[in-house]
Design an enzyme around this catalytic site. Structure first.
Site, PDB file in Angstrom:
ATOM      1  N   SER A 144       1.210  -1.364  -0.101  1.00  0.00           N
ATOM      2  CA  SER A 144       0.163   0.127  -0.147  1.00  0.00           C
ATOM      3  C   SER A 144       0.833   1.130  -0.063  1.00  0.00           C
ATOM      4  CB  SER A 144      -0.585   0.151   1.397  1.00  0.00           C
ATOM      5  OG  SER A 144      -1.706   1.668   1.729  1.00  0.00           O
ATOM      6  N   TYR A 157      -2.302   0.965  10.435  1.00  0.00           N
ATOM      7  CA  TYR A 157      -2.014   0.362   8.981  1.00  0.00           C
ATOM      8  C   TYR A 157      -1.036   0.588   8.424  1.00  0.00           C
ATOM      9  CZ  TYR A 157      -3.662  -0.567   4.761  1.00  0.00           C
ATOM     10  OH  TYR A 157      -2.924  -0.997   3.270  1.00  0.00           O
TER      11      TYR A 157
END
Length: 251
Positions: A144, A157
């Site tokens: 990501s 995250y």
């Protein structure tokens, strides 16, 4: 075996009900893939995913897989590879967590890290060893853009994805020259069930766009893929913004 353009005939998805994984599987089935293994926790969603792909005339099997149970990974994935060569493994599982809640709940925060990083490390190493033993194959890891630089709003995250990204790059270097290709995919904000209700960031994308980028990356034998491609330029700038300035940016 993969064809001259790098597209797989057989695919193993870790995180079988992922929307990005499903979009990728549909795209690859339309091109060449005929056999798909969907690995994930037994659920209605997993069975529905399998049924959808069978409707596209692919041979589809499901296998119970839990990212949070690394002790089982070698046995579970070993059974899949024992059935025949796997041309591509797609690591697509992960959890976003809830930043505000997880800051107050260390156990929940640890679960995010264990799923996104520890579970990925274990399963990637098992898959990589199996791919190396058969002498060919691609390991595609969904990272990501959040891992490029931790933001106040999602650093739990983001840090887990940063660890995964660094691990996958190192694994790719370790496997260079063995016949195994490792490709790291760095999407930005993806419109999906996982991000439903969240404010979109600039350059938001879709599972289908990520799938298209994965196919192109396989054809080019890329090592890193950004989705959309403009994020590579944006992050090259943000990565070097002084911390005091970065902290004040509306990201």
């Amino acid at each position: 075996m993969k064809d001259a353009f790098g597209l797989p005939q057989s695919l193993l998805v870790l995180g079988g009900s992922s929307e990005i994984a499903m979009a990728t599987a549909r795209r690859l089935i339309a091109r060449r893939t005929t056999t798909v293994w969907l690995a994930g926790r037994p659920s209605t969603a997993l069975e529905q995913s399998a049924a959808e792909l069978r409707g596209l005339c692919a041979e589809v099997r499901t296998v119970p897989f839990d990212a949070l149970d690394p002790e089982s990974h070698e046995t579970v994935l070993g059974k899949v590879f024992a059935e025949g060569d796997i041309d591509m493994v797609l690591l697509a599982f992960g959890v976003l967590g809830e930043q505000a809640r997880d800051e107050r709940d260390p156990v929940a925060a640890a679960r995010v890290a264990q799923t996104n990083y520890t579970g990925a490390v274990s399963s990637c190493l098992v898959a990589a060893r199996a791919l190396q033993a058969q002498g060919h194959g691609s390991l595609v890891v969904l990272s990501s853009v959040a891992g490029e630089r931790a933001r106040r709003t999602n650093f739990i995250y983001g840090s887990s994805k940063a660890g995964l990204d660094a691990f996958a790059q190192g694994l790719g270097d370790a496997l260079h020259g063995t016949g195994v290709h490792v490709m790291v995919v760095r999407p930005g904000f993806v419109r999906s069930r996982m991000t439903a209700g969240l404010d979109e960031t600039p350059l938001a994308t879709t599972p289908e766009a990520v799938a298209t980028a994965v196919e192109l990356g396989l054809r080019r034998r890329s090592e890193t893929v950004w989705v959309p491609g403009m994020l590579r330029v944006v992050m090259s700038v943000l990565r070097h913004v002084p911390r005091g300035v970065f902290r004040r940016l509306p990201l």
